[in-house]
Structures are given as C-alpha cells and as structure tokens.
Design a protein around this motif. Structure first.
Motif, PDB file in Angstrom:
ATOM      1  N   ARG A   1      37.972  57.546  38.594  1.00 23.84           N
ATOM      2  CA  ARG A   1      37.765  58.793  39.396  1.00 23.84           C
ATOM      3  C   ARG A   1      36.935  59.040  38.453  1.00 23.84           C
ATOM      4  N   GLU A   2      37.025  59.775  37.032  1.00 22.43           N
ATOM      5  CA  GLU A   2      36.400  60.648  36.472  1.00 22.43           C
ATOM      6  C   GLU A   2      35.390  60.826  35.858  1.00 22.43           C
ATOM      7  N   PHE A   3      34.248  58.952  36.294  1.00 24.94           N
ATOM      8  CA  PHE A   3      33.187  59.024  36.058  1.00 24.94           C
ATOM      9  C   PHE A   3      32.781  58.782  37.695  1.00 24.94           C
ATOM     10  N   GLY A   4      33.042  58.494  38.214  1.00 28.45           N
ATOM     11  CA  GLY A   4      32.831  58.571  39.881  1.00 28.45           C
ATOM     12  C   GLY A   4      33.267  57.623  39.948  1.00 28.45           C
ATOM     13  N   GLY A   5      33.807  56.767  39.767  1.00 24.32           N
ATOM     14  CA  GLY A   5      33.857  55.134  40.180  1.00 24.32           C
ATOM     15  C   GLY A   5      35.643  55.663  41.883  1.00 24.32           C
ATOM     16  N   ASP A   6      35.569  54.765  42.316  1.00 26.07           N
ATOM     17  CA  ASP A   6      36.599  54.906  43.852  1.00 26.07           C
ATOM     18  C   ASP A   6      37.623  53.951  42.947  1.00 26.07           C
ATOM     19  N   ALA A   7      38.884  54.179  42.918  1.00 29.93           N
ATOM     20  CA  ALA A   7      39.843  53.941  41.951  1.00 29.93           C
ATOM     21  C   ALA A   7      40.539  52.846  43.212  1.00 29.93           C
ATOM     22  N   GLU A   8      40.434  53.133  44.653  1.00 29.71           N
ATOM     23  CA  GLU A   8      41.074  51.570  45.371  1.00 29.71           C
ATOM     24  C   GLU A   8      40.143  50.761  46.272  1.00 29.71           C
ATOM     25  N   ASN A   9      38.517  50.781  45.035  1.00 28.25           N
ATOM     26  CA  ASN A   9      37.602  49.970  45.444  1.00 28.25           C
ATOM     27  C   ASN A   9      37.504  49.124  44.179  1.00 28.25           C
ATOM     28  N   ILE A  10      38.157  48.015  43.302  1.00 29.27           N
ATOM     29  CA  ILE A  10      37.685  47.393  41.882  1.00 29.27           C
ATOM     30  C   ILE A  10      37.916  46.445  42.470  1.00 29.27           C
ATOM     31  N   THR A  11      37.023  45.490  41.626  1.00 26.41           N
ATOM     32  CA  THR A  11      36.349  44.011  42.001  1.00 26.41           C
ATOM     33  C   THR A  11      36.331  43.302  40.188  1.00 26.41           C
ATOM     34  N   LEU A  12      37.450  42.302  40.423  1.00 23.91           N
ATOM     35  CA  LEU A  12      37.566  42.106  38.921  1.00 23.91           C
ATOM     36  C   LEU A  12      35.936  40.941  38.531  1.00 23.91           C
ATOM     37  N   PHE A  13      35.580  40.653  37.779  1.00 25.53           N
ATOM     38  CA  PHE A  13      34.273  40.246  37.400  1.00 25.53           C
ATOM     39  C   PHE A  13      34.790  39.067  36.411  1.00 25.53           C
ATOM     40  N   GLY A  14      34.763  37.811  36.517  1.00 28.09           N
ATOM     41  CA  GLY A  14      34.969  37.182  35.263  1.00 28.09           C
ATOM     42  C   GLY A  14      34.049  35.575  35.668  1.00 28.09           C
ATOM     43  N   GLN A  15      33.841  35.506  34.332  1.00 24.86           N
ATOM     44  CA  GLN A  15      32.899  34.255  33.984  1.00 24.86           C
ATOM     45  C   GLN A  15      33.431  33.057  32.742  1.00 24.86           C
ATOM     46  N   SER A  16      33.561  31.700  33.361  1.00 26.59           N
ATOM     47  CA  SER A  16      33.830  30.828  32.556  1.00 26.59           C
ATOM     48  C   SER A  16      36.028  31.409  31.778  1.00 26.59           C
ATOM     49  N   SER A  17      35.508  31.351  31.071  1.00 28.96           N
ATOM     50  CA  SER A  17      37.460  31.815  30.583  1.00 28.96           C
ATOM     51  C   SER A  17      37.267  32.709  30.355  1.00 28.96           C
ATOM     52  N   GLY A  18      36.443  34.233  31.378  1.00 29.10           N
ATOM     53  CA  GLY A  18      36.966  35.203  31.940  1.00 29.10           C
ATOM     54  C   GLY A  18      37.260  34.871  33.046  1.00 29.10           C
ATOM     55  N   GLY A  19      36.807  34.734  33.746  1.00 27.50           N
ATOM     56  CA  GLY A  19      36.955  33.370  35.818  1.00 27.50           C
ATOM     57  C   GLY A  19      38.650  33.314  35.320  1.00 27.50           C
ATOM     58  N   ASP A  20      38.979  32.070  34.693  1.00 24.74           N
ATOM     59  CA  ASP A  20      39.861  31.207  34.197  1.00 24.74           C
ATOM     60  C   ASP A  20      40.942  32.511  34.074  1.00 24.74           C
ATOM     61  N   ALA A  21      40.671  34.096  32.904  1.00 25.58           N
ATOM     62  CA  ALA A  21      42.164  34.951  33.382  1.00 25.58           C
ATOM     63  C   ALA A  21      41.878  35.217  34.403  1.00 25.58           C
ATOM     64  N   ILE A  22      40.958  36.128  35.465  1.00 28.32           N
ATOM     65  CA  ILE A  22      41.220  37.058  36.488  1.00 28.32           C
ATOM     66  C   ILE A  22      42.170  35.901  37.422  1.00 28.32           C
ATOM     67  N   ALA A  23      41.579  34.462  37.318  1.00 26.53           N
ATOM     68  CA  ALA A  23      42.843  34.263  38.524  1.00 26.53           C
ATOM     69  C   ALA A  23      43.424  34.134  38.151  1.00 26.53           C
ATOM     70  N   HIS A  24      44.148  33.838  36.987  1.00 23.39           N
ATOM     71  CA  HIS A  24      45.611  34.053  36.682  1.00 23.39           C
ATOM     72  C   HIS A  24      46.017  35.491  36.434  1.00 23.39           C
ATOM     73  N   LEU A  25      45.388  36.427  36.816  1.00 25.85           N
ATOM     74  CA  LEU A  25      46.025  38.027  36.785  1.00 25.85           C
ATOM     75  C   LEU A  25      46.212  38.135  37.991  1.00 25.85           C
ATOM     76  N   MET A  26      45.791  37.235  39.660  1.00 30.65           N
ATOM     77  CA  MET A  26      46.225  36.970  40.273  1.00 30.65           C
ATOM     78  C   MET A  26      47.688  37.265  40.637  1.00 30.65           C
ATOM     79  N   ILE A  27      48.432  36.274  40.059  1.00 35.68           N
ATOM     80  CA  ILE A  27      49.913  36.183  39.317  1.00 35.68           C
ATOM     81  C   ILE A  27      50.695  36.371  38.550  1.00 35.68           C
ATOM     82  N   SER A  28      49.688  37.556  37.562  1.00 37.03           N
ATOM     83  CA  SER A  28      50.586  38.156  36.882  1.00 37.03           C
ATOM     84  C   SER A  28      51.521  38.818  37.307  1.00 37.03           C
ATOM     85  N   GLU A  29      52.103  39.857  36.393  1.00 36.14           N
ATOM     86  CA  GLU A  29      53.443  40.931  36.815  1.00 36.14           C
ATOM     87  C   GLU A  29      53.167  41.706  36.043  1.00 36.14           C
ATOM     88  N   GLY A  30      52.735  43.311  36.374  1.00 36.71           N
ATOM     89  CA  GLY A  30      52.676  44.251  36.234  1.00 36.71           C
ATOM     90  C   GLY A  30      50.865  44.720  36.992  1.00 36.71           C
TER      91      GLY A  30
END
Length: 447
Positions: free
Chosen positions: A179-208
């Motif tokens: 928020r202090e940089f001008g961002g909307d903390a309620e509108n956050i999109t994860l964008f991952g490519q290749s293994s980064g895409g693999d990581a964020i797909a698994h963040l969908m089912i991660s704890e915490g």
C-alpha cells in the motif's frame, strides 16, 4: 542509459526509508531484503530498518551454475553484475513514475523460472518497466533460494520446499507494505513462468497463504513432471550429502552438477532434478493435491497455458540431435517428438488442471501461444513468452531464439498480450471484445 534519464526517488514506508531509481517513466525500488536464512533453515522475516535502504551495487543472486543453453537461446549472463548469496530473499518494486496520491494500482508478483535451479528476480530479460508504464500496474519481482539451497532437502537437517517458504515470506511482506508504494493489497496476482509457474500453482494448495493473493497467471508450468518424484529426490539428497557443509559455494555448485547424470535413469523428470516435494510443509501429500486444487477453486482466478512448441527449446537446439534429425525424415521425427513431449510435460497437464478447476466451480482461462511466423525454425518454444510480456529489445538482441524474427513482430504481439494479462490482473476476467494478438488462442473453460 544516460544520466539525464536517471534520478533518485525516496519511498517513506513503515518498513524504512527506501532509496529508489526513477528512470524511463518508472520508479524501481530494487533488492529490498524481505527475509533472512541460515543454510538449510526456514526464512525469518526481515524487521523494519532504522537506516536508509539503498540499492546495492550488484544484484544478489542464489549461487548457481550458468546454463550454456540459456546463454545461447536467451543471451549471455553478465556475471560481474551479480553477487552470489545463499540468503537470497530479496524483492524489487517497480511502479509508474506518474502517480496520483491515494491511487491503488493492481499488483503483479513475478516468480521467475529456471528449473528451480537458476535465475533471479531481477534480470534485464524480465525487466517489467515497459509493462508497468503501458498498463499502470505495479510489478514486484521476487528472488528466492534455488537448487541445493531451496529445492532439494528431504530430512530434518535439509528440509525441502525452502524456496517455496521464501516466496510465502515475500508475499507476506508485499501484503503488509505494498500500500505504501501505491499498490492495492487486495488485488495481487501471482505470475510465474516455467518452474515459477510450478511454484505458484503449488502455492494455491500451500499452508499459510490465506489472503495473500487473489489471482494467478501460470505460464509453461512443467506440471507433467510433478508426479512421483520422491525416490529421485531422496537419491539426489543422499548423493549430495557430502556437499552440505561445503563453505565454498562455487565449488559446491561445480560438484553437484557432476552428480546430476547419475539420476538420468529416472527419465524425463530428471531434466528438472530440483522441485517442490509433497508431504512436507507447506504442502499436502501428492495423492491429496488434485482435491486440494478443486477445494480452492472458489478462492482464486486462474489463467494457465503454454507455448505450442515448448520442448523445441531443448530438442531442436541440440547440435548432436540436429546431426541426425535436422532434415527429411529425421526432422519429421523431431517435430513429432517436440509435439509429444510438449503435450506430456506442459499441454495435457494444463488442460486437465483447467478442466478440473472449472468443474469444481473455479474461474479459469486456458491459453496457447503459437509462433505465427515462418521466420522461426523452432516455432513457439519454451521462454518465447518472456520477450512478449517484458519487451526490452536491447536485452534480447543476442537471443538465438528470436533469430530471424523482426522485433516489430514481437512488440506488436507483446503489447496486445501485456494488455490482456493486465486486464486479467485487474479483475480476474478477459472480455470477449478485448483485442487478441494473432499468436494467441485463449478460452474461458466452462464445464
């Protein structure tokens, strides 16, 4: 870059006074430490700083071995610009220079690829400045532990999934301070490519991760390699045991690479020896993963897809393979192999993921990027999406992957693709009336 194009900018935040660079229409607060870690230990959040946070002279990067294939296909790595560091929990915030007070911009969090083994958040080939300016979004790039330090493990002394836990800490920092940089903390999109895409797909089912993001753009995730990796991971963990206390990280990198051929017997999955591991925090057991994704279908909007000729990046650029399969019947065999392996590793898993997600009531789009030009001898390979999304012609000038493809073609299609991806990041949908680039096939999955 000239002196007149660059100036400093100060973000006064509750995390600290952050000195940023103002250049070419964007403001970059680079290499902010969000956490720290000891070797093979969980990350600890970084407390607010009582002193100024200043851009370091070199970009911190997790110790790694430079890939000759990446050097050839994408471009050379100027190692003098990077500083190897084990505790590589850093992020950068890139915001438009022209900004209205109290404005809240959608936030895209870039999680880089590199087989969970190479790369970092801040590379010239993934500089989001063009995207930020065009679409008035904020992009946060994240660096995290890789390879031996972040994605092996498997016992108490070397826990797995440490790189995934790093990313979660970065998301907590973003949620708290963006928020202090001008961002909307309620509108956050994860964008991952290749293994980064693999990581964020698994963040969908991660704890915490509850409340840390609302949407995901998953590009070229090798989800076909996620299954039954436990035996391979355990063997590689055992083989690298003697390296765990090595103080010279560069020697550590050289030595582990010599051990990689010993796991080739595990087939295609050995092409990515490092990865997430089910059954260890923050993940469930593998057999629970599909139901977990379905159970979370109401929480996240998803845009998932691939490039049409993903494995051509690896197969058609091999001099040894081209000796036998570069022309005639051999080339037809090569084309069929690219088609089959692309579908096995990327295409079929993305389609199954999207259909399962839609069936469970989730909002999901499936896409495929084609080459659309006869100038390319390898079609639309792995990583072709990067210059489309990030632009930066000067960073891609030596890319073998773009050889004979006019940059005007990349830029024309890239601007349209950037607009669509930003539209999804803003509201979780893409209008039927929005202009599509000719290289893109996109559909909302409804079952």
């Amino acid at each position: 870059m000239t002196v007149s194009q660059t100036a400093t900018y100060v973000f006064q935040t509750s995390f600290g006074k952050i000195i940023a660079l103002k250049e070419n229409g964007v403001i970059k607060a680079k290499s902010i430490r969000y956490a720290r870690s000891e070797r093979f230990r969980k990350p600890v959040p970084e407390p607010p700083s009582p002193t100024e946070l200043i851009l370091p002279d070199k970009t911190p990067v997790c110790p790694q071995v430079i890939s000759p294939l990446v050097e050839k296909m994408i471009g050379p790595t100027h190692i003098e610009s990077f500083d190897p560091e084990e505790s590589t929990q850093y992020l950068s915030v890139i915001r438009p220079e022209n900004f209205t007070e109290n404005e809240k911009l959608p936030v895209v969090v870039w999680i880089h690829g590199g087989s969970h083994e190479i790369g970092c958040g801040d590379l010239p080939t993934s500089d989001p400045g063009d995207w930020v300016k065009e679409q008035r979004i904020i992009v946060v790039t994240v660096s995290y532990r890789l390879g031996l330090f972040g994605f092996l493990g498997g016992d108490r002394n070397r826990p797995p999934n440490l790189g995934l836990l790093d990313i979660i800490e970065a998301l907590k920092w973003i949620k708290t301070y963006i928020r202090e940089f001008g961002g909307d903390a309620e509108n956050i999109t994860l964008f991952g490519q290749s293994s980064g895409g693999d990581a964020i797909a698994h963040l969908m089912i991660s704890e915490g991760v509850e409340g840390l993001f609302q949407r995901l753009i998953i590009q070229s995730a090798p989800l076909g390699l996620r299954h039954k990796r436990q035996k391979m991971a355990q063997e590689f963990l055992w083989k690298t045991e003697r390296l765990k206390d090595e103080s010279d990280v560069l020697k550590m990198m050289d030595d582990y690479r010599k051990l990689v051929p010993s796991i080739f017997k595990y087939g295609l999955k050995a092409a990515m020896p490092f990865g997430i591991q089910y059954g260890f925090p923050p993940l469930c057991r593998e057999e629970e993963s599909v139901e977990k994704w379905k159970a979370n279908a109401g929480k996240y909007d998803v845009l998932i897809g691939l490039n049409n000729d993903e494995t051509a990046f690896y197969l058609k650029t091999s001099e040894a393979l081209n000796t036998y399969f570069g022309t005639g019947l051999g080339l037809r065999i090569m084309d069929k192999t690219v088609e089959k392996t692309t579908e096995f590793i990327y295409g079929a898993p993305a389609k199954v993921f999207a259909e399962n997600y839609a069936q469970a009531g989730g909002n999901v789009y499936l896409f495929r990027i084609h080459s659309g030009t006869n100038n390319s001898t390898i079609g639309a390979p792995h990583c072709i999406d990067l210059p489309l999304i990030f632009g930066n012609e000067s960073a891609w000038k030596s890319s073998e992957m773009l050889k004979n493809i006019p940059w005007t073609y990349i830029e024309e299609n890239g601007k349209k693709l950037r607009a669509l991806w930003a539209e999804f990041a803003r509201n979780g949908s893409i209008s039927d009336d929005s202009e599509r680039p000719e290289i893109l096939k996109l559909q909302k999955i409804v079952l």
